[in-house]
Design an enzyme around this catalytic site. Structure first.
Site, PDB file in Angstrom:
ATOM      1  N   TYR A 229       2.521  14.524   8.615  1.00  0.00           N
ATOM      2  CA  TYR A 229       2.167  13.979   7.299  1.00  0.00           C
ATOM      3  C   TYR A 229       2.158  15.043   6.210  1.00  0.00           C
ATOM      4  O   TYR A 229       2.177  14.726   5.026  1.00  0.00           O
ATOM      5  CB  TYR A 229       0.785  13.309   7.352  1.00  0.00           C
ATOM      6  CG  TYR A 229       0.797  11.922   7.942  1.00  0.00           C
ATOM      7  CD1 TYR A 229       1.023  11.732   9.301  1.00  0.00           C
ATOM      8  CD2 TYR A 229       0.590  10.798   7.147  1.00  0.00           C
ATOM      9  CE1 TYR A 229       1.040  10.464   9.857  1.00  0.00           C
ATOM     10  CE2 TYR A 229       0.609   9.524   7.695  1.00  0.00           C
ATOM     11  CZ  TYR A 229       0.832   9.364   9.039  1.00  0.00           C
ATOM     12  OH  TYR A 229       0.851   8.105   9.576  1.00  0.00           O
TER      13      TYR A 229
ATOM     14  N   LYS B  54       0.940  15.439  23.337  1.00  0.00           N
ATOM     15  CA  LYS B  54       2.176  15.366  24.111  1.00  0.00           C
ATOM     16  C   LYS B  54       2.540  16.795  24.455  1.00  0.00           C
ATOM     17  O   LYS B  54       3.566  17.333  24.032  1.00  0.00           O
ATOM     18  CB  LYS B  54       3.250  14.649  23.257  1.00  0.00           C
ATOM     19  CG  LYS B  54       4.560  14.379  23.963  1.00  0.00           C
ATOM     20  CD  LYS B  54       4.503  13.214  24.935  1.00  0.00           C
ATOM     21  CE  LYS B  54       5.849  13.105  25.662  1.00  0.00           C
ATOM     22  NZ  LYS B  54       5.845  12.052  26.693  1.00  0.00           N
TER      23      LYS B  54
ATOM     24  N   ASP C 105       1.829   8.832  25.488  1.00  0.00           N
ATOM     25  CA  ASP C 105       2.490   7.646  26.042  1.00  0.00           C
ATOM     26  C   ASP C 105       1.609   7.003  27.117  1.00  0.00           C
ATOM     27  O   ASP C 105       1.473   5.777  27.174  1.00  0.00           O
ATOM     28  CB  ASP C 105       3.900   7.976  26.562  1.00  0.00           C
ATOM     29  CG  ASP C 105       3.972   9.244  27.406  1.00  0.00           C
ATOM     30  OD1 ASP C 105       2.965   9.985  27.499  1.00  0.00           O
ATOM     31  OD2 ASP C 105       5.046   9.510  27.983  1.00  0.00           O
TER      32      ASP C 105
ATOM     33  N   ASP D  96      -2.286   7.701  13.957  1.00  0.00           N
ATOM     34  CA  ASP D  96      -1.848   6.543  13.174  1.00  0.00           C
ATOM     35  C   ASP D  96      -1.363   5.436  14.107  1.00  0.00           C
ATOM     36  O   ASP D  96      -1.773   4.271  13.983  1.00  0.00           O
ATOM     37  CB  ASP D  96      -0.720   6.975  12.228  1.00  0.00           C
ATOM     38  CG  ASP D  96      -0.129   5.795  11.485  1.00  0.00           C
ATOM     39  OD1 ASP D  96      -0.918   5.002  10.914  1.00  0.00           O
ATOM     40  OD2 ASP D  96       1.108   5.639  11.479  1.00  0.00           O
TER      41      ASP D  96
ATOM     42  N   ASP E 239      -3.409   1.614  15.491  1.00  0.00           N
ATOM     43  CA  ASP E 239      -2.907   0.239  15.376  1.00  0.00           C
ATOM     44  C   ASP E 239      -3.003  -0.458  16.734  1.00  0.00           C
ATOM     45  O   ASP E 239      -3.382  -1.630  16.828  1.00  0.00           O
ATOM     46  CB  ASP E 239      -1.449   0.219  14.880  1.00  0.00           C
ATOM     47  CG  ASP E 239      -1.353   0.122  13.355  1.00  0.00           C
ATOM     48  OD1 ASP E 239      -2.347   0.436  12.678  1.00  0.00           O
ATOM     49  OD2 ASP E 239      -0.284  -0.281  12.843  1.00  0.00           O
TER      50      ASP E 239
HETATM   51  C1  IPM Z   1      -2.932   4.091   7.862  1.00  0.00           C
HETATM   52  C2  IPM Z   1      -1.653   3.741   7.166  1.00  0.00           C
HETATM   53  C3  IPM Z   1      -1.201   4.943   6.356  1.00  0.00           C
HETATM   54  C4  IPM Z   1      -0.978   6.096   7.338  1.00  0.00           C
HETATM   55  C5  IPM Z   1       0.039   4.745   5.499  1.00  0.00           C
HETATM   56  C6  IPM Z   1      -0.065   3.547   4.619  1.00  0.00           C
HETATM   57  C7  IPM Z   1       0.341   5.992   4.693  1.00  0.00           C
HETATM   58  O1  IPM Z   1      -0.687   3.339   8.067  1.00  0.00           O
HETATM   59  O2  IPM Z   1      -3.927   4.376   7.180  1.00  0.00           O
HETATM   60  O3  IPM Z   1      -2.971   4.071   9.099  1.00  0.00           O
HETATM   61  O4  IPM Z   1       0.106   6.219   7.900  1.00  0.00           O
HETATM   62  O5  IPM Z   1      -1.899   6.866   7.514  1.00  0.00           O
HETATM   63 MN    MN Z   2      -1.414   3.254  10.118  1.00  0.00          MN
END
Ligand code: IPM
Ligand code: MN
Length: 334
Positions: free
Chosen positions: A126, A177, A210, A234, A238
Site C-alpha cells: 500500500y 508467506k 494461504d 485486507d 474480507d
Molecule cells: C478496506 C478497503 C480499502 C483497503 C480500500 C478501499 C482502499 O478495501 O478498508 O479494507 O484496501 O484497505
Molecule cells: Mn478491504
C-alpha cells in the site's frame, strides 16, 4: 458530561444511510458527540475536484476521532479516492493499526468463534513504492514494491502482543508467506519472535496466508488474535467477514495508538452504489464501528451496551434495524 469532538465523513452510496443509524445509536447510549460533517468522497470529487487537501487534513487533525461511512463512486477512476482520501488519512494521521474484530458462527459450524485481526495499516504494497515504464508499449513494466520497516513491523507486532496479553486466551498468530516472500517474511518472523520474548504469557503460532484462508473457513476457533501485513490483512478480513455473518457486520478501527492525533472508525464494507438510497443497507457494521470508537474515546460502558444490543440484531430495513438497536440501547440504560 464532556462531549467528544468527532469529524464525520458520511461519504458516498450507503455511507450516509449507515452513518445516520450509527450516530442515532450513540445518542441513545447517552454519549454526547460534538460532530462536524466533512463533505468528502467520490461525489464531492466529481463536483469540484477536492479529494482531501492538506488544509482539510489539518482540520481533521484537531478532532478526537473521525467516523467514516463509505467512500467511492463508480464514475471516479480506481485509486483516486482510495489513495487520495482513505490511504492519505491512514498514512498522514499515522493510523498504523487496522483492528478488525470478528464474531459469529461460520457456515457448517455449530458454535460461534470470536477473534480479532490486527492489520498493519501504513506499509506493505500500500505504501506506493514502484512505478511504470514505457506504459502502453509492448515493453511496458510495472513494479509495485512492498515496504516493510523494522519500526513499522515492530510497533504493529507489539500492539498485537499487548492486545493478546489482555484477552483471556492470550494467543497470537502471525500470518505471512515466509516461504516465498523471504525478505519481508524474515523481518516479520524475526520481529515476531523477538517481541514475543517480552510476552512469555502469550502463546504463539504461525500460518502461511494461504493456509490461513483454509483455517478461517474450516477451523476459525483456533484464532484469538491474528497479526499480518497490510495486503494480507485486507484480503483476510474480507474472508473473516464472510465467515462471521457477512460483510454487513464487519467493523474496523484505524488506530493511532500513540494518540498523536485522531483515530478513524469505519465499516469494512464499501459504498454499495447498487443499493444506495433504498434503505436496504445493513447498518450494523457502522454501529459496531461506532462501538469501537466509543471504546477508544474511553466510553467503554456505552460501547458494551451498543455491542450487546447488536447481538442477534433484527432483520429489516436500514432505519428499522437502527431504530430497534437504538431502543434496545435506550432500554438497557434504564
Ligand atoms: C478496506 C478497503 C480499502 C483497503 C480500500 C478501499 C482502499 O478495501 O478498508 O479494507 O484496501 O484497505
Ligand atoms: Mn478491504
Amino acid at each position: 458530561m464532556p462531549s467528544h469532538r468527532v469529524a464525520v465523513i458520511a461519504g458516498d452510496g450507503i455511507g450516509p444511510e449507515v452513518v445516520r443509524e450509527a450516530l442515532k445509536v450513540v445518542a441513545a447510549a447517552g454519549v454526547a458527540l460534538d460532530t462536524t460533517e466533512f463533505d468528502l468522497g467520490g461525489e464531492r470529487y466529481l463536483r469540484d475536484g477536492e479529494v482531501l487537501s492538506d488544509a482539510v487534513l489539518d482540520q481533521l487533525r484537531s478532532y478526537d476521532a473521525i467516523f467514516l461511512g463509505a467512500v467511492g463512486t463508480p464514475a471516479v477512476p480506481p485509486g483516486v479516492i482510495e489513495r487520495g482520501l482513505l490511504l492519505k488519512m491512514r498514512f498522514a494521521l499515522d493510523l498504523y493499526i487496522n483492528q478488525r474484530p470478528f464474531a459469529g458462527t461460520a457456515p457448517g459450524h455449530d458454535r460461534p468463534h470470536e477473534f480479532v485481526v490486527i492489520r498493519e495499516n501504513t506499509e506493505g504494497p500500500y505504501a506506493g513504492e514502484g512505478g511504470q515504464l514505457r506504459r502502453g508499449t509492448p515493453h511496458e513494466i510495472a513494479t509495485q514494491g512492498s515496504v516493510n520497516t523494522r519500526h513499522g513491523v515492530e510497533r504493529c507486532v507489539r500492539y498485537a502482543f499487548e492486545l493478546a496479553a489482555s484477552r483471556p486466551r492470550r494467543h497470537l498468530t502471525l500470518v505471512h508467506k515466509t516461504n516465498v516472500l523471504t525478505y519481508s517474511g524474515d523481518l516479520w518472523q524475526r520481529t515476531f519472535e523477538e517481541v514475543g520474548r517480552e510476552f512469555p504469557q502469550v502463546g504463539t503460532a504461525y500460518n502461511h496466508v494461504d493456509a490461513a484462508c483454509i483455517y478461517f473457513v474450516q477451523d476459525p476457533h483456533r484464532y484469538d488474535v491474528v497479526v499480518t501485513d497490510n495486503l494480507f490483512g485486507d484480503i483476510l478480513t474480507d474472508l473473516g467477514g464472510a465467515v462471521s455473518g457477512g460483510i454487513g457486520l464487519a467493523s474496523s478501527a484505524n488506530l493511532n495508538p500513540a494518540r498523536t492525533g485522531p483515530s478513524m472508525f469505519e465499516p469494512v464494507h464499501g459504498s454499495a452504489p447498487d443499493i444506495a438510497g433504498t434503505n436496504r443497507a445493513n447498518p450494523v457494521a457502522a454501529i459496531l464501528s461506532a462501538a469501537l470508537m466509543l471504546d477508544f474515546l474511553g466510553e467503554s460502558a456505552a460501547a458494551a451496551t451498543v455491542r450487546a444490543a447488536c447481538d442477534a440484531a433484527p432483520v429489516g430495513s436500514t432505519t428499522e434495524v437502527g431504530d430497534a438497536i437504538a431502543s434496545r440501547v435506550a432500554a438497557a440504560r434504564k
